[in-house]
Design a protein around this motif. Structure first.
Motif, mmCIF file in Angstrom:
data_model
loop_
_atom_site.group_PDB
_atom_site.id
_atom_site.type_symbol
_atom_site.label_atom_id
_atom_site.label_comp_id
_atom_site.label_asym_id
_atom_site.label_seq_id
_atom_site.Cartn_x
_atom_site.Cartn_y
_atom_site.Cartn_z
ATOM 1 N N PRO A 160 -9.947 2.416 -3.918
ATOM 2 C CA PRO A 160 -10.232 1.000 -3.669
ATOM 3 C C PRO A 160 -11.719 0.715 -3.800
ATOM 4 N N LEU A 161 -12.041 -0.555 -3.967
ATOM 5 C CA LEU A 161 -13.442 -0.962 -4.016
ATOM 6 C C LEU A 161 -14.138 -0.677 -2.686
ATOM 7 N N GLY A 162 -15.443 -0.605 -2.739
ATOM 8 C CA GLY A 162 -16.214 -0.249 -1.547
ATOM 9 C C GLY A 162 -16.121 -1.252 -0.423
ATOM 10 N N ASN A 163 -15.765 -2.508 -0.735
ATOM 11 C CA ASN A 163 -15.621 -3.529 0.308
ATOM 12 C C ASN A 163 -14.166 -3.836 0.615
ATOM 13 N N SER A 164 -13.249 -2.991 0.144
ATOM 14 C CA SER A 164 -11.825 -3.246 0.292
ATOM 15 C C SER A 164 -11.244 -2.490 1.482
ATOM 16 N N THR A 165 -10.235 -3.100 2.120
ATOM 17 C CA THR A 165 -9.508 -2.442 3.212
ATOM 18 C C THR A 165 -8.112 -2.031 2.762
ATOM 19 N N MET A 166 -7.893 -1.942 1.450
ATOM 20 C CA MET A 166 -6.580 -1.546 0.944
ATOM 21 C C MET A 166 -6.146 -0.222 1.548
ATOM 22 N N HIS A 181 -5.690 -5.711 -7.830
ATOM 23 C CA HIS A 181 -6.864 -6.287 -7.189
ATOM 24 C C HIS A 181 -7.364 -5.374 -6.069
ATOM 25 N N GLY A 182 -8.666 -5.370 -5.871
ATOM 26 C CA GLY A 182 -9.256 -4.572 -4.805
ATOM 27 C C GLY A 182 -9.445 -3.116 -5.139
ATOM 28 N N THR A 183 -9.206 -2.739 -6.400
ATOM 29 C CA THR A 183 -9.379 -1.347 -6.818
ATOM 30 C C THR A 183 -10.324 -1.266 -8.012
ATOM 31 N N VAL A 184 -10.644 -0.055 -8.417
ATOM 32 C CA VAL A 184 -11.555 0.121 -9.547
ATOM 33 C C VAL A 184 -10.890 -0.198 -10.876
ATOM 34 N N THR A 185 -9.568 -0.425 -10.876
ATOM 35 C CA THR A 185 -8.867 -0.799 -12.113
ATOM 36 C C THR A 185 -8.109 -2.107 -11.912
ATOM 37 N N GLY A 199 7.743 4.580 -7.323
ATOM 38 C CA GLY A 199 6.652 3.763 -6.793
ATOM 39 C C GLY A 199 5.911 4.512 -5.716
ATOM 40 N N GLY A 200 5.084 5.462 -6.133
ATOM 41 C CA GLY A 200 4.343 6.277 -5.187
ATOM 42 C C GLY A 200 3.083 5.593 -4.694
ATOM 43 N N TYR A 201 2.567 6.078 -3.562
ATOM 44 C CA TYR A 201 1.339 5.544 -2.973
ATOM 45 C C TYR A 201 0.289 6.633 -2.796
ATOM 46 N N ALA A 202 0.561 7.843 -3.261
ATOM 47 C CA ALA A 202 -0.421 8.920 -3.137
ATOM 48 C C ALA A 202 -1.685 8.544 -3.894
ATOM 49 N N ARG A 203 -2.835 8.720 -3.259
ATOM 50 C CA ARG A 203 -4.092 8.351 -3.884
ATOM 51 C C ARG A 203 -4.649 9.535 -4.655
ATOM 52 N N CYS A 204 -5.342 9.249 -5.737
ATOM 53 C CA CYS A 204 -5.769 10.308 -6.652
ATOM 54 C C CYS A 204 -6.675 11.338 -6.005
ATOM 55 N N ASP A 205 -7.345 10.987 -4.900
ATOM 56 C CA ASP A 205 -8.218 11.953 -4.236
ATOM 57 C C ASP A 205 -7.476 12.789 -3.203
ATOM 58 N N PRO A 215 9.463 -4.437 14.001
ATOM 59 C CA PRO A 215 10.723 -4.911 14.585
ATOM 60 C C PRO A 215 11.605 -5.639 13.579
ATOM 61 N N GLU A 216 10.995 -6.189 12.537
ATOM 62 C CA GLU A 216 11.725 -6.863 11.471
ATOM 63 C C GLU A 216 11.364 -6.220 10.133
ATOM 64 N N PRO A 217 12.329 -6.054 9.220
ATOM 65 C CA PRO A 217 12.004 -5.473 7.917
ATOM 66 C C PRO A 217 10.967 -6.315 7.179
ATOM 67 N N GLY A 218 9.963 -5.661 6.646
ATOM 68 C CA GLY A 218 8.934 -6.348 5.879
ATOM 69 C C GLY A 218 8.633 -5.591 4.607
ATOM 70 N N PHE A 219 7.924 -6.236 3.692
ATOM 71 C CA PHE A 219 7.601 -5.579 2.433
ATOM 72 C C PHE A 219 6.798 -4.303 2.670
ATOM 73 N N TRP A 220 5.847 -4.341 3.606
ATOM 74 C CA TRP A 220 4.906 -3.222 3.753
ATOM 75 C C TRP A 220 5.127 -2.405 5.016
ATOM 76 N N ALA A 221 5.868 -2.917 5.981
ATOM 77 C CA ALA A 221 6.160 -2.187 7.212
ATOM 78 C C ALA A 221 7.618 -2.427 7.578
ATOM 79 N N GLY A 222 8.292 -1.361 8.002
ATOM 80 C CA GLY A 222 9.704 -1.491 8.352
ATOM 81 C C GLY A 222 10.609 -1.739 7.165
ATOM 82 N N ASN A 223 10.151 -1.420 5.965
ATOM 83 C CA ASN A 223 10.943 -1.621 4.742
ATOM 84 C C ASN A 223 12.064 -0.574 4.703
ATOM 85 N N LYS A 224 13.305 -1.039 4.765
ATOM 86 C CA LYS A 224 14.438 -0.117 4.846
ATOM 87 C C LYS A 224 14.691 0.649 3.540
#
Length: 310
Positions: A112-118, A159-163, A80-86, A41-50
């Motif tokens: 992402p790391l095995g314990n990450s929710t990224m 952070h939260g990734t293998v690199t 600034g892509g978000y496609a994952r290598c797999d 409902p409001e623009p945010g960095f990760w959701a609703g980003n115009k």
């Protein structure tokens, strides 16, 4: 040195507004965020980003991306892509889009790391060696496809990734063609995980140092304590001149390794309203670049009047 803004950090502006405003402020380029995102409902960095171009139907958006960017007189520092290598299908699409736009380079996310929710997914539970080996296998394919399209795929230190560190990224890419794979070194992310002193880290990356992201962060003590009674510390984003990372020391390290290319800002602090934040960041970065012995455009505003502060 050229400066651009990653539009993940400009959620309140549409692409047209972002391009117009950034050009008026004097930025050299833009790094468009490309991903499917949740509504908000409001623009945010990760959701609703115009200022985000959806991955769904990306190919149909390319003429509009090109028009808006060109008419504003901006260059691409990359995509600034978000496609994952797999996800080979989406990686192929963002590489092709990068080539079609003439944007030269695009971020391709590692696992992402095995314990990450990224990324919003459930933790895989896989060990680091398993994930690292899988990422390397996928990135060998990514490198070949990037070469086919004549562009470069970028691994971000995150952070939260293998690199999370420069060391891990260099190990991941070792032996792959640095003309078609490289590393985004990110000051802010490294304050959260993966910190290595900037100069040796940049030297270690060598030919794989391809791009710079700048933001800042700080650690603050939480009100609660853990089960043992010990203090708990959490990280938060901070204005560029107010975080724990020294942007001046960082730029001096960049100067020492001879880096004088794109620096992209993704300031996720909210202490200052968006327009003032972006304008102030540009003045600050130009001044810091001069102090570090790096080049800035002739006639650039180097005044200290608008540094965003907390």
């Amino acid at each position: 040195m050229k400066f651009s803004v990653f539009t993940a950090s400009t959620p309140e502006w549409t692409p047209q507004e972002a391009a117009t405003e950034l050009a008026a402020q004097g930025w050299d380029g833009v790094e468009w965020r490309v991903t499917d995102q949740a509504d908000s409902p409001e623009p945010g960095f990760w959701a609703g980003n115009k200022a985000t171009w959806p991955m769904t139907g990306l190919e149909d958006s390319l003429p509009e991306i090109a028009r808006i960017t060109a008419e504003a007189g901006l260059e691409y520092s990359g995509l600034g892509g978000y496609a994952r290598c797999d996800n080979h299908d989406d990686v192929e699409r963002v590489l092709a889009a990068t080539a079609a736009l003439g944007a030269r380079q695009v971020r391709v996310n590692v696992l992402p790391l095995g314990n990450s929710t990224m990324g919003g997914g459930e933790p895989s539970g896989l060990s680091y060696p398993e994930l690292f080996a899988a990422t390397r296998e996928h990135y060998e394919w990514v490198a070949a496809r990037a070469a086919h399209h004549g562009v470069k795929a970028l691994v971000e230190l995150h952070h939260g990734t293998v690199t999370a560190s420069a060391s891990s990224a260099r190990r991941l890419l070792e032996g792959l063609d640095p003309r078609h794979v490289g590393v985004i070194h990110d000051l802010g992310n490294l304050l959260i995980e993966g910190w290595e002193s900037p100069l040796p880290a940049l030297e270690l990356l060598g030919p794989y140092l391809s791009h710079i992201h700048v933001k800042n962060a700080r650690w603050v003590q939480a009100t609660e304590r853990d089960e043992s009674g010990a203090a708990v510390w959490v990280n938060e984003w901070a204005p560029l001149a107010e975080g724990q990372g020294s942007v001046l020391a960082y730029f001096k390290a960049l100067a020492q390794v001879g880096y004088d290319d794109w620096v992209t800002v993704e300031d996720f602090s909210t202490d200052v309203p968006l327009a003032g934040r972006t304008a102030g960041n540009l003045q600050y970065l130009r001044r810091v670049a001069v102090l570090a012995g790096l080049s800035v455009p002739a006639g650039a505003d180097l005044s200290a009047g608008s540094i965003p502060k907390g």
